[in-house]
Design an enzyme around this catalytic site. Structure first.
Site, PDB file in Angstrom:
ATOM      1  N   CYS A   1      -5.883   3.641  -3.869  1.00 42.63           N
ATOM      2  CA  CYS A   1      -5.626   5.049  -4.215  1.00 42.63           C
ATOM      3  C   CYS A   1      -5.377   5.080  -5.719  1.00 42.63           C
ATOM      4  CB  CYS A   1      -4.486   5.642  -3.386  1.00 42.63           C
ATOM      5  SG  CYS A   1      -2.891   4.828  -3.570  1.00 42.63           S
TER       6      CYS A   1
ATOM      7  N   ASP B   1      -8.959   6.775  -1.417  1.00 42.50           N
ATOM      8  CA  ASP B   1      -9.008   8.223  -1.598  1.00 42.50           C
ATOM      9  C   ASP B   1      -9.859   8.487  -2.844  1.00 42.50           C
ATOM     10  OD1 ASP B   1      -7.364   7.701  -3.765  1.00 42.50           O
ATOM     11  OD2 ASP B   1      -5.720   8.999  -3.132  1.00 42.50           O
TER      12      ASP B   1
ATOM     13  N   HIS C   1       1.781 -16.902  -0.568  1.00 41.69           N
ATOM     14  CA  HIS C   1       3.153 -16.765  -0.065  1.00 41.69           C
ATOM     15  C   HIS C   1       3.294 -15.716   1.033  1.00 41.69           C
ATOM     16  CE1 HIS C   1       5.427 -18.742  -3.692  1.00 41.69           C
ATOM     17  NE2 HIS C   1       4.424 -19.480  -3.246  1.00 41.69           N
TER      18      HIS C   1
ATOM     19  N   THR D   1      -2.565   4.945  -7.613  1.00 42.58           N
ATOM     20  CA  THR D   1      -1.640   3.897  -8.052  1.00 42.58           C
ATOM     21  C   THR D   1      -1.611   2.696  -7.120  1.00 42.58           C
ATOM     22  OG1 THR D   1       0.116   4.931  -6.750  1.00 42.58           O
ATOM     23  CG2 THR D   1      -0.060   5.588  -9.078  1.00 42.58           C
TER      24      THR D   1
ATOM     25  N   HIS E   1       7.072 -20.272   3.973  1.00 38.21           N
ATOM     26  CA  HIS E   1       6.533 -18.906   3.877  1.00 38.21           C
ATOM     27  C   HIS E   1       6.210 -18.372   5.279  1.00 38.21           C
ATOM     28  CE1 HIS E   1       6.609 -19.514  -0.354  1.00 38.21           C
ATOM     29  NE2 HIS E   1       5.821 -20.575  -0.245  1.00 38.21           N
TER      30      HIS E   1
HETATM   31  C1  RB5 Z   1      -3.751  11.339  -5.625  1.00 38.41           C
HETATM   32  O1  RB5 Z   1      -3.683  12.227  -6.711  1.00 38.41           O
HETATM   33  C2  RB5 Z   1      -2.684  10.255  -5.763  1.00 38.41           C
HETATM   34  O2  RB5 Z   1      -1.429  10.784  -5.511  1.00 38.41           O
HETATM   35  C3  RB5 Z   1      -2.986   9.090  -4.850  1.00 38.41           C
HETATM   36  O3  RB5 Z   1      -4.234   8.563  -5.164  1.00 38.41           O
HETATM   37  C4  RB5 Z   1      -2.041   7.903  -4.909  1.00 38.41           C
HETATM   38  O4  RB5 Z   1      -1.844   7.468  -6.212  1.00 38.41           O
HETATM   39  C5  RB5 Z   1      -0.806   8.005  -4.146  1.00 38.41           C
HETATM   40  O5  RB5 Z   1       0.029   7.095  -4.099  1.00 38.41           O
END
Ligand code: RB5
Length: 149
Positions: free
Chosen positions: A64, A7, A97, A66, A132
């Protein structure tokens, strides 16, 4: 073939990773997003997870902000084992694993340099099989049971 998507929160890392894959002569396919406009990560996670789940792609990489949202989406798909990694140890374990077929990272957590390093570690590591594999078989069995209801 390795399919890659992000994203807006993972755009920078995605560009660096696609360049890295090219530098290793690997067939990386960029499935978007293409610019910094705010988008919904499930739309891009789905593209990569569907390709890996169907066998159209052997591996995938998702980014994304996080890495959490992409992990949640990707692991909804049968046969997908998506691993969110932050450091060399988790990148290596993800293959040795868990035989992860999708690597997930956070663009707001991991630098581009580290991300390329983690991709390299994951690609070069070897699944250890044995106990595993038994555990992965159990996951596949649970997946089947859940699908049947
Ligand atoms: C977008 O702002 C953010 O929420 C997305 O990139 C991600 O971190 C979601 O888990």
């Amino acid at each position: 073939m390795i399919v890659v998507a992000s994203d807006h929160g993972g755009l920078e890392l995605k560009s660096a990773i696609c360049q890295y894959l090219g530098s290793r002569n690997l067939d990386g396919r960029d499935l978007g997003t293409d610019n910094g406009d705010s988008v919904d990560y499930p739309d891009f996670g789905e593209k990569v997870a569907r390709a890996v789940s169907s066998g159209d792609a052997e591996k995938g990489i998702l980014i994304c902000g996080t890495g959490i949202g992409m992990s949640i989406v990707a692991n909804k798909f049968p046969r997908v084992r998506a691993a969110l990694v932050n450091d060399p140890f988790t990148a290596q374990m993800a293959k040795e694993h868990n035989n992860a077929n999708i690597l997930v990272m956070g663009g707001r957590v991991t630098s581009a340099e580290t991300a390329c390093r983690l991709v390299g570690i994951w690609l070069d590591a070897v699944f250890e099989g044995d106990r595993h594999q038994r555990r992965l078989d159990k996951i596949a069995q649970i997946e089947d049971e859940v699908r049947k209801g």
